[in-house]
Scaffold this active site. Sequence first.
Site, PDB file in Angstrom:
ATOM      1  N   SER A 148       0.272   7.960   5.481  1.00  0.00           N
ATOM      2  CA  SER A 148       0.091   6.645   6.079  1.00  0.00           C
ATOM      3  C   SER A 148      -0.860   5.849   5.195  1.00  0.00           C
ATOM      4  O   SER A 148      -1.780   6.421   4.597  1.00  0.00           O
ATOM      5  CB  SER A 148      -0.527   6.803   7.479  1.00  0.00           C
ATOM      6  OG  SER A 148      -1.061   5.571   7.907  1.00  0.00           O
ATOM      7  N   ALA A 161       0.856  -1.197   0.000  1.00  0.00           N
ATOM      8  CA  ALA A 161       0.000   0.000   0.000  1.00  0.00           C
ATOM      9  C   ALA A 161       0.890   1.246   0.000  1.00  0.00           C
ATOM     10  O   ALA A 161       0.763   2.138   0.834  1.00  0.00           O
ATOM     11  CB  ALA A 161      -0.962  -0.008   1.188  1.00  0.00           C
ATOM     12  N   LEU A 162       1.799   1.260  -0.945  1.00  0.00           N
ATOM     13  CA  LEU A 162       2.876   2.253  -0.928  1.00  0.00           C
ATOM     14  C   LEU A 162       2.374   3.663  -1.248  1.00  0.00           C
ATOM     15  O   LEU A 162       1.496   3.849  -2.074  1.00  0.00           O
ATOM     16  CB  LEU A 162       3.963   1.853  -1.930  1.00  0.00           C
ATOM     17  CG  LEU A 162       4.578   0.462  -1.729  1.00  0.00           C
ATOM     18  CD1 LEU A 162       5.682   0.220  -2.744  1.00  0.00           C
ATOM     19  CD2 LEU A 162       5.102   0.274  -0.308  1.00  0.00           C
ATOM     20  N   HIS A 191       6.760   5.920   1.660  1.00  0.00           N
ATOM     21  CA  HIS A 191       7.595   4.758   1.331  1.00  0.00           C
ATOM     22  C   HIS A 191       8.599   5.123   0.231  1.00  0.00           C
ATOM     23  O   HIS A 191       9.752   4.704   0.273  1.00  0.00           O
ATOM     24  CB  HIS A 191       6.736   3.603   0.806  1.00  0.00           C
ATOM     25  CG  HIS A 191       5.773   3.046   1.807  1.00  0.00           C
ATOM     26  ND1 HIS A 191       4.425   3.275   1.732  1.00  0.00           N
ATOM     27  CD2 HIS A 191       5.965   2.259   2.888  1.00  0.00           C
ATOM     28  CE1 HIS A 191       3.815   2.656   2.729  1.00  0.00           C
ATOM     29  NE2 HIS A 191       4.729   2.035   3.448  1.00  0.00           N
ATOM     30  N   GLU A 238      10.630   8.020  10.221  1.00  0.00           N
ATOM     31  CA  GLU A 238      10.525   8.602  11.570  1.00  0.00           C
ATOM     32  C   GLU A 238       9.068   8.741  12.014  1.00  0.00           C
ATOM     33  O   GLU A 238       8.802   9.030  13.163  1.00  0.00           O
ATOM     34  CB  GLU A 238      11.206   9.969  11.611  1.00  0.00           C
ATOM     35  CG  GLU A 238      12.712   9.866  11.552  1.00  0.00           C
ATOM     36  CD  GLU A 238      13.407  11.211  11.550  1.00  0.00           C
ATOM     37  OE1 GLU A 238      12.740  12.244  11.360  1.00  0.00           O
ATOM     38  OE2 GLU A 238      14.635  11.216  11.714  1.00  0.00           O
ATOM     39  N   GLN A 291       8.696   2.470  16.692  1.00  0.00           N
ATOM     40  CA  GLN A 291       9.203   1.314  15.940  1.00  0.00           C
ATOM     41  C   GLN A 291      10.672   1.516  15.582  1.00  0.00           C
ATOM     42  O   GLN A 291      11.501   0.613  15.767  1.00  0.00           O
ATOM     43  CB  GLN A 291       8.362   1.149  14.662  1.00  0.00           C
ATOM     44  CG  GLN A 291       8.974   0.217  13.631  1.00  0.00           C
ATOM     45  CD  GLN A 291       8.062  -0.038  12.452  1.00  0.00           C
ATOM     46  OE1 GLN A 291       7.086  -0.756  12.578  1.00  0.00           O
ATOM     47  NE2 GLN A 291       8.370   0.508  11.280  1.00  0.00           N
ATOM     48  N   ASP A 322       6.940   6.327  12.308  1.00  0.00           N
ATOM     49  CA  ASP A 322       6.802   5.248  13.291  1.00  0.00           C
ATOM     50  C   ASP A 322       7.993   5.331  14.239  1.00  0.00           C
ATOM     51  O   ASP A 322       8.886   4.481  14.237  1.00  0.00           O
ATOM     52  CB  ASP A 322       6.745   3.895  12.578  1.00  0.00           C
ATOM     53  CG  ASP A 322       5.511   3.782  11.709  1.00  0.00           C
ATOM     54  OD1 ASP A 322       4.413   4.028  12.207  1.00  0.00           O
ATOM     55  OD2 ASP A 322       5.660   3.490  10.508  1.00  0.00           O
TER      56      ASP A 322
HETATM   57  O1  PAF Z   1       6.588  -0.148   9.181  1.00  0.00           O
HETATM   58  C1  PAF Z   1       6.124  -1.150   8.589  1.00  0.00           C
HETATM   59  O2  PAF Z   1       5.600  -1.066   7.464  1.00  0.00           O
HETATM   60  C2  PAF Z   1       6.202  -2.510   9.261  1.00  0.00           C
HETATM   61  O3  PAF Z   1       6.056  -2.401  10.630  1.00  0.00           O
HETATM   62  C3  PAF Z   1       7.487  -3.289   8.903  1.00  0.00           C
HETATM   63  C4  PAF Z   1       8.723  -2.572   9.418  1.00  0.00           C
HETATM   64  C5  PAF Z   1       7.578  -3.462   7.393  1.00  0.00           C
HETATM   65  C6  PAF Z   1       7.447  -4.663   9.548  1.00  0.00           C
HETATM   66  O4  PAF Z   1       6.364  -5.417   9.095  1.00  0.00           O
END
Ligand code: PAF
Length: 275
Positions: free
Chosen positions: A181, A28-29, A33, A144, A149, A146
């Site tokens: 997002s 779902a770019l 991304h 950044e 994460q 996320d």
């Molecule tokens: O950020 C994301 O899209 C996901 O959490 C990742 C890092 C690809 C892991 O599935």
Amino acid sequence: MVLLKNINELKVWCASQKSIGFVPTMGALHAGHLSLVKAATLQSETVLVSIFVNPTQFDEVEDLENYPNTLDDDLTLLKASGVSAVFLPDFDQLYPDDYRYQLSENDFSMALCGAHRPGHFDGVLTVVMKLFNLVKPAKAFFGEKDYQQLRLIRGMVKAFFLDVEVVPCPIIREKDGLAMSSRNMRLSKKEREIAPQLFKIISSGQSIERMQKMIEAAGFELDYLTTQGDRLLVAATLGEIRLIDNVPYNNLRTLKKPVELRSVETCPSKPSNVE
Ligand code: PAF
């Protein structure tokens, strides 16, 4: 652009590359991304993108089921961005153990988004570790947006002595400030109009208490609004959709400098300091 549909094909391809820049995604770019891909192409000899909707990081079945699948468009975008190869594994290949073995962090992963989404970061860390072990990238690129994460992945790399450089990339925003997002496409028309308020409010330089009130008054259900190091982090739900965002906090409070809206074109090729 090579499509690698299983682990054997991936291993053969990776073995023939000198140095790989890796961008793990769930598909779902969007332009966010593509900014990671752009940074990877500027900093690496070859770029590998993975597309895998990782079920172990979804705490709600509905969220997983509603996750957008735009594979054909994703592949077209990646080809146009000069990506060398795309890895498209399925669950059985990545989880031959059916997720009996898991990687977990037992402190920061429980706070903020982790408090609201039990098991989420275990799923993220586990799949990223699996992908790192398979791809053995020189550099891996994460947004950044996320922020939690990103911090946890950096922590995991340090804790397990992984030989990969984690490169943070700045948040890419829509023209109205909404952080990009894959979830944004699930907002209703009305919610999409309200959503940019979140960024406007957290960039407003008001006190945290005042901003909390403003977020709720705008129609969000606030999960958290808090500082972490030099960042102000927020998570809030609009209808069914949970949005997260963050802005540099110290700069904002002391310099009153507006946060820059970046498009993919203005995304720097050099990593910024996230920690
Ligand atoms: O950020 C994301 O899209 C996901 O959490 C990742 C890092 C690809 C892991 O599935």
